[in-house]
Design a protein around this motif. Sequence first.
Motif, PDB file in Angstrom:
ATOM      1  N   ILE A 172       0.839  -1.206   0.000  1.00  0.00           N
ATOM      2  CA  ILE A 172       0.000   0.000   0.000  1.00  0.00           C
ATOM      3  C   ILE A 172       0.873   1.254   0.000  1.00  0.00           C
ATOM      4  CG2 ILE A 172      -1.644   1.347   1.393  1.00  0.00           C
ATOM      5  CD1 ILE A 172      -2.905  -1.425   2.176  1.00  0.00           C
ATOM      6  N   ASP A 173       1.931   1.247   0.815  1.00  0.00           N
ATOM      7  CA  ASP A 173       2.847   2.398   0.848  1.00  0.00           C
ATOM      8  C   ASP A 173       3.541   2.594  -0.501  1.00  0.00           C
ATOM      9  OD1 ASP A 173       2.171   3.003   3.451  1.00  0.00           O
ATOM     10  OD2 ASP A 173       3.961   2.070   4.330  1.00  0.00           O
ATOM     11  N   ARG A 174       3.896   1.491  -1.129  1.00  0.00           N
ATOM     12  CA  ARG A 174       4.553   1.580  -2.441  1.00  0.00           C
ATOM     13  C   ARG A 174       3.584   2.152  -3.486  1.00  0.00           C
ATOM     14  NH1 ARG A 174       7.104  -3.352  -5.780  1.00  0.00           N
ATOM     15  NH2 ARG A 174       7.979  -2.121  -7.474  1.00  0.00           N
ATOM     16  N   ALA A 175       2.334   1.688  -3.431  1.00  0.00           N
ATOM     17  CA  ALA A 175       1.322   2.196  -4.363  1.00  0.00           C
ATOM     18  C   ALA A 175       1.058   3.687  -4.114  1.00  0.00           C
ATOM     19  CB  ALA A 175       0.029   1.398  -4.222  1.00  0.00           C
ATOM     20  N   LYS A 176       1.010   4.077  -2.850  1.00  0.00           N
ATOM     21  CA  LYS A 176       0.843   5.507  -2.538  1.00  0.00           C
ATOM     22  C   LYS A 176       1.999   6.307  -3.120  1.00  0.00           C
ATOM     23  CE  LYS A 176       0.432   5.442   1.952  1.00  0.00           C
ATOM     24  NZ  LYS A 176       0.204   5.772   3.355  1.00  0.00           N
ATOM     25  N   GLY A 177       3.192   5.797  -2.987  1.00  0.00           N
ATOM     26  CA  GLY A 177       4.374   6.477  -3.530  1.00  0.00           C
ATOM     27  C   GLY A 177       4.285   6.634  -5.040  1.00  0.00           C
ATOM     28  N   LEU A 178       3.772   5.612  -5.702  1.00  0.00           N
ATOM     29  CA  LEU A 178       3.608   5.696  -7.155  1.00  0.00           C
ATOM     30  C   LEU A 178       2.602   6.787  -7.541  1.00  0.00           C
ATOM     31  CD1 LEU A 178       3.554   1.878  -7.983  1.00  0.00           C
ATOM     32  CD2 LEU A 178       5.346   3.510  -8.623  1.00  0.00           C
ATOM     33  N   LEU A 179       1.501   6.867  -6.795  1.00  0.00           N
ATOM     34  CA  LEU A 179       0.498   7.908  -7.065  1.00  0.00           C
ATOM     35  C   LEU A 179       1.041   9.303  -6.760  1.00  0.00           C
ATOM     36  CD1 LEU A 179      -2.824   6.288  -5.762  1.00  0.00           C
ATOM     37  CD2 LEU A 179      -2.195   6.797  -8.127  1.00  0.00           C
ATOM     38  N   ILE A 180       1.789   9.415  -5.688  1.00  0.00           N
ATOM     39  CA  ILE A 180       2.390  10.705  -5.323  1.00  0.00           C
ATOM     40  C   ILE A 180       3.313  11.172  -6.440  1.00  0.00           C
ATOM     41  CG2 ILE A 180       4.055  11.792  -3.750  1.00  0.00           C
ATOM     42  CD1 ILE A 180       2.783   9.997  -1.503  1.00  0.00           C
ATOM     43  N   GLN A 181       4.121  10.243  -6.925  1.00  0.00           N
ATOM     44  CA  GLN A 181       5.088  10.563  -7.988  1.00  0.00           C
ATOM     45  C   GLN A 181       4.380  10.860  -9.315  1.00  0.00           C
ATOM     46  OE1 GLN A 181       7.771   7.359  -8.859  1.00  0.00           O
ATOM     47  NE2 GLN A 181       9.227   8.683  -9.904  1.00  0.00           N
ATOM     48  N   ALA A 182       3.390  10.063  -9.694  1.00  0.00           N
ATOM     49  CA  ALA A 182       2.731  10.210 -10.990  1.00  0.00           C
ATOM     50  C   ALA A 182       1.750  11.382 -11.037  1.00  0.00           C
ATOM     51  CB  ALA A 182       2.003   8.923 -11.354  1.00  0.00           C
TER      52      ALA A 182
ATOM     53  N   ALA B 185      -3.356  10.482  -1.905  1.00  0.00           N
ATOM     54  CA  ALA B 185      -3.064   9.231  -2.612  1.00  0.00           C
ATOM     55  C   ALA B 185      -3.804   8.072  -1.932  1.00  0.00           C
ATOM     56  CB  ALA B 185      -1.563   8.970  -2.645  1.00  0.00           C
ATOM     57  N   TYR B 186      -3.793   8.061  -0.618  1.00  0.00           N
ATOM     58  CA  TYR B 186      -4.483   7.015   0.127  1.00  0.00           C
ATOM     59  C   TYR B 186      -5.991   7.095  -0.123  1.00  0.00           C
ATOM     60  CZ  TYR B 186      -6.033   4.030   3.947  1.00  0.00           C
ATOM     61  OH  TYR B 186      -6.634   3.039   4.680  1.00  0.00           O
ATOM     62  N   ARG B 187      -6.539   8.296  -0.050  1.00  0.00           N
ATOM     63  CA  ARG B 187      -7.984   8.477  -0.287  1.00  0.00           C
ATOM     64  C   ARG B 187      -8.371   8.030  -1.705  1.00  0.00           C
ATOM     65  NH1 ARG B 187      -7.726  12.615   3.595  1.00  0.00           N
ATOM     66  NH2 ARG B 187      -6.941  14.258   2.243  1.00  0.00           N
ATOM     67  N   LEU B 188      -7.530   8.347  -2.677  1.00  0.00           N
ATOM     68  CA  LEU B 188      -7.810   7.952  -4.052  1.00  0.00           C
ATOM     69  C   LEU B 188      -7.853   6.428  -4.192  1.00  0.00           C
ATOM     70  CD1 LEU B 188      -8.271   8.825  -7.005  1.00  0.00           C
ATOM     71  CD2 LEU B 188      -5.784   8.839  -7.285  1.00  0.00           C
ATOM     72  N   MET B 189      -6.889   5.749  -3.599  1.00  0.00           N
ATOM     73  CA  MET B 189      -6.876   4.275  -3.644  1.00  0.00           C
ATOM     74  C   MET B 189      -8.081   3.703  -2.903  1.00  0.00           C
ATOM     75  SD  MET B 189      -2.947   2.893  -3.382  1.00  0.00           S
ATOM     76  CE  MET B 189      -2.829   3.258  -1.666  1.00  0.00           C
ATOM     77  N   ARG B 190      -8.403   4.285  -1.775  1.00  0.00           N
ATOM     78  CA  ARG B 190      -9.535   3.808  -0.986  1.00  0.00           C
ATOM     79  C   ARG B 190     -10.847   3.968  -1.760  1.00  0.00           C
ATOM     80  NH1 ARG B 190     -10.918   6.176   4.779  1.00  0.00           N
ATOM     81  NH2 ARG B 190     -12.939   5.213   4.919  1.00  0.00           N
ATOM     82  N   LYS B 191     -10.999   5.109  -2.404  1.00  0.00           N
ATOM     83  CA  LYS B 191     -12.213   5.358  -3.212  1.00  0.00           C
ATOM     84  C   LYS B 191     -12.283   4.354  -4.362  1.00  0.00           C
ATOM     85  CE  LYS B 191     -14.701   8.905  -5.830  1.00  0.00           C
ATOM     86  NZ  LYS B 191     -15.456   7.939  -6.511  1.00  0.00           N
ATOM     87  N   ALA B 192     -11.141   4.103  -5.021  1.00  0.00           N
ATOM     88  CA  ALA B 192     -11.117   3.139  -6.127  1.00  0.00           C
ATOM     89  C   ALA B 192     -11.506   1.747  -5.622  1.00  0.00           C
ATOM     90  CB  ALA B 192      -9.739   3.115  -6.781  1.00  0.00           C
TER      91      ALA B 192
END
Length: 194
Positions: A146-156, A164-171
Motif C-alpha cells: 500500500i505504501d509503495r502504491a501511494k508512492g507511485l500515485l504521489i510521484q505520478a 493518494a491514500y484516499r484515491l486508492m480507498r475510493k477506487a
Amino acid sequence: MPNPLSICVVEKDAARAKEITEALHQGGWADVTVITDDASLTQTLASTEPDLVLIDLANPRRDTLETLSEASGARQRPVAMFVDESDPELSTAAIQAGVSAYVVGGLSGERIRPVLETAIARFRMMTQMQSELEAAKKALAERKTIDRAKGLLIQAKGLSEDDAYRLMRKAAMDQGKRLIDVAQALVTASELLR
C-alpha cells in the motif's frame, strides 16, 4: 468417560507398547494405534490421522529424533516424546523439530495424562502464536505494498500522501475490492510499464 482423542503410540518393544496402551486406556483414551516399525510411521499416520502422537525412545539419536519428529507430523499435531536419558542437545533438537513435550525419565502410567494434556495445550499455544505471526507478516507485507502504491500515485499525480491514500480507498470502494488488491494492481501495472 472416554477421551475422544485418537492417539498413535510409536514403540518398538511390543511388551512396552502394551503397557503404554493399557495406561492410555486407564487414562480414558480408547482410540489407540501402536506402531512398532519406524518405517511404517508415515504411512500409518496418513491412514489413521491421529490427534496426538506419543513416541517412547530409550536412547534416541539426533537423526532418529528428527526423522520421527518429521514423520509424526509434529507441526500438524501434538507430539509427546518420552526418553530415558537427558541430553540438552537432543531436547533442543526435539523442540526445534516441533515436539510439544519432551519428557526425560521414561514413561510411566501416572505421568501420561498430565504430560499429554500439557503437550496438547502447548501445541495449541504454539499453533496460535504461529497463526498470529503469519497474520502479522501478511499485514506488514500488505502495508508495504500500500505504501509503495501511494508512492507511485504521489510521484505520478503529484498528490499528498493522504490524497493518494484516499484515491486508492475510493477506487477500492467503487470497484468492490479490498484496498490491498487495488494497491497490488497499481504496483503490478507500474512494473509492467517500466
